[in-house]
Design an enzyme around this catalytic site. Structure first.
Site, PDB file in Angstrom:
ATOM      1  N   GLU A   1       7.618  -4.586  -0.227  1.00 22.54           N
ATOM      2  CA  GLU A   1       8.138  -5.575   0.299  1.00 22.54           C
ATOM      3  C   GLU A   1       8.084  -6.786  -0.390  1.00 22.54           C
ATOM      4  O   GLU A   1       7.179  -7.278  -0.660  1.00 22.54           O
ATOM      5  CB  GLU A   1       7.634  -5.826   1.892  1.00 22.54           C
TER       6      GLU A   1
ATOM      7  N   ARG B   1      -4.558   4.778  -1.271  1.00 20.57           N
ATOM      8  CA  ARG B   1      -4.374   3.666  -1.726  1.00 20.57           C
ATOM      9  C   ARG B   1      -5.797   3.221  -2.514  1.00 20.57           C
ATOM     10  O   ARG B   1      -6.934   3.837  -2.240  1.00 20.57           O
ATOM     11  CB  ARG B   1      -4.067   2.890  -0.679  1.00 20.57           C
TER      12      ARG B   1
ATOM     13  N   LYS C   1      -2.136  -7.982   1.956  1.00 16.93           N
ATOM     14  CA  LYS C   1      -1.187  -9.169   1.771  1.00 16.93           C
ATOM     15  C   LYS C   1      -1.271 -10.193   2.850  1.00 16.93           C
ATOM     16  O   LYS C   1      -1.466 -11.623   2.118  1.00 16.93           O
ATOM     17  CB  LYS C   1       0.184  -8.894   1.972  1.00 16.93           C
TER      18      LYS C   1
END
Length: 557
Positions: free
Chosen positions: A33, A259, A269
């Site tokens: 993104e 992850r 983020k």
């Protein structure tokens, strides 16, 4: 075809698909993104997706998941492209965007409406959340769930045409409000956002959710294996359900891997954005940030990051990796590639009393003992030098083998010197020390066979180049700053000593060094030239110390 040997469970799945002729050409994708800078966790995903494409002679697309115009920016888009290319990878063809497919996604959404699989809901986001139920209790159906196909098509078109305010309506998939998987309880496919998109402008005021856009974008691009992180495992049934509604022929297969979680930092983020916006760091590329841009500015190399990703591996279960492993990777890489120089961070003046006043001679220094092709350099030596203040003690403890009154040490690459006097100011602070040197010890050996236990670095005061040295350290003092204690915020764990700025002197060999040039400052650590550096002001960032000093701190505690 010749199928490569698998080295992780993702490749094992791919190999099975190739053996069973599920697909012939492997096509992966990296779909970030554009709402922030990429971090070290993204680097692991980049290495995995692009690495698989390389290994199987396939393709890897770069697709920007730009479905939320309120949080996206062209700056982030450009940084993502730069980071991928800096790591040494190249996407197939043009950069792709989810927004490229807005028209097709809209048409497919109408197909779901026509088939009775989607409806327009007038409930607010809060009302939808309140009626979703719990993992053990079913949700409640929306009162708008059984609208007619004609009414839903009309309302959905009017949503697209901008007739309704933000948040007043959504398009929801019609699945199962009693499903044990919460994501299958009539998830939202579209929401109204009257916001300008950085690519499509004001052409759209309805935007697809990630779950609706992602799988369909994979399908449009012919992705064979959609590799994502473990939190999307519970989304997979919905990923497949949406594909069931529109896909014919070959379709992508979603595979989840763990992850990357790294100690002494945050990977969210949202948290990283707060650090930037609230001024805890100096931008996304601050060398204390775990962003790829921050690591690059700190002096990390592409090879060190790719080797780190390889050592971490591809797992099925989440875990936290010690940041010491990342630091080991950059030490290992720079030990082989970085030229050595001498730099004094906290200068103490040394006057060699018996050295000729105006003489300057040059000694030879080895640029890199790990790389014979790096050659040597000439280092000026003269009567007045700078040494590290920590390398002198007036009243040293036992086993202090550096300089002290009456003691003798070797200056790196050259003579033995002995301290014979100390000069202090009116406050009793040492301002300079006076020494004598033995001119017969230039090669590091004394003719009479005496030896010294200490060797210290130095620079010639007359030829030394002033330099600003930024001593970066870990940003957080807590191993997992995301685990916040009651009444605290993750920013409460920021290390107050994560940046110290000192003004030192470096040997003239470093003059004119270009930004991102890596050096080992002998005895001090690895440093890189900051991009703010110029011919008038030389600035260095500390990449990492020579040894893991935090491990020693932990042992003491």
């Amino acid at each position: 075809m010749n199928i490569p040997q698998a080295t992780n469970f993702v490749e094992e799945i791919i190999n099975e698909d190739l053996k069973n002729n599920v697909c012939s050409t492997i096509i992966t994708r990296f779909p970030p993104e554009p709402n922030g800078y990429l971090h070290i966790g993204h680097a692991k995903s980049i290495c995995l997706n692009f690495g698989i494409a390389q290994k199987y002679n396939g393709k890897c697309n770069l697709r920007l998941d730009d479905t939320n115009p309120e949080k996206e920016d062209v700056e982030y888009v450009e940084s993502i492209k730069q980071d991928i290319q800096w790591l040494g990878f190249q996407w197939d063809g043009k950069v792709r965007h989810a927004s490229d497919y807005f028209g097709q996604l809209y048409e497919w959404a109408k197909v779901l409406i026509k088939n009775g699989k989607a409806y327009v809901c007038d409930m607010s986001a809060e009302e939808i959340a309140a009626t979703r139920g719990t993992p053990t209790e079913p949700g409640k159906e929306s009162p708008y769930r059984n609208r007619s196909v004609e009414e839903n098509l009309d309302l959905f078109e009017r949503m697209k045409n901008g007739e309704f305010p933000d948040g007043s309506k959504t398009l929801r998939a019609k699945i199962d409000m009693a499903s044990p998987n919460m994501h299958m309880r009539d998830p939202v496919m579209y929401r109204i956002k009257h916001a300008t998109h950085h690519r499509t402008g004001d052409s759209w005021c309805i935007y697809p959710t990630y779950d609706w856009a992602h799988g369909q974008s994979d399908y449009i691009e012919g992705i064979t294996h959609s590799i994502c992180t473990l939190e999307f495992e519970v989304h997979r049934p919905l990923y497949d359900w949406f594909l069931d509604q529109i896909a014919t022929g070959q379709r992508p297969k979603q595979i989840e891997f763990a992850r990357l979680n790294l100690s002494f930092t945050v990977m969210s983020k949202r948290m990283l954005l707060r650090l930037v916006q609230e001024g805890f760091v100096n931008g996304w590329d601050d060398p204390r940030m775990p962003t790829i841009a921050g690591l690059r500015r700190r002096g990390y190399t592409p090879d060190s990051i790719k080797n780190f990703a390889k050592l971490v591996g591809v797992a099925k279960k989440d875990s936290t990796v010690d940041i010491a492993l990342l630091e080991h990777c950059i030490r290992d890489d720079l030990n082989k590639s970085a030229n050595r120089v001498m730099c004094v961070l906290n200068p103490l003046k040394v006057v060699i009393l018996n050295y000729p006043d105006n003489d300057v001679e040059y000694v030879e220094g080895i640029n890199n003992p790990e790389d014979s092709s790096a050659g040597t350099r000439s280092i000026p030596f003269s009567k007045v030098l700078y040494i590290e203040r920590d390398d002198f003690m007036e009243n040293p403890p036992k086993k202090f083998f550096r300089l002290s009154p009456g003691a003798e040490v070797r200056l790196r690459y050259t003579y033995f010197i002995k301290c014979v006097d100390i000069v202090k100011d009116s406050s009793g602070n040492i301002t300079e020390i006076h020494c004598t040197y033995d001119p017969d010890t230039k090669d590091g050996y004394a003719p009479d066979g005496r030896k010294v236990k200490g060797t210290i670095h130095w620079v010639s005061a007359q030829q030394a180049i002033p330099a600003e040295i930024r001593l970066y350290d870990r940003l957080f003092t807590k191993e997992n700053p995301s685990e916040v204690e009651e009444g605290k915020d993750f920013t409460d764990y920021i290390n107050p000593d994560s940046l110290k700025v000192v003004n030192g002197f470096i040997e003239p060999y470093a003059k004119g060094a270009r930004p991102y040039t890596n050096f080992q400052f002998e005895r001090l650590g690895y440093f890189t030239v900051d991009p703010d550096s110029n011919d008038d002001k030389l600035i260095f960032n500390r990449t990492v110390t020579l040894k893991d000093t935090w491990a020693k701190i932990a042992q003491k505690e």
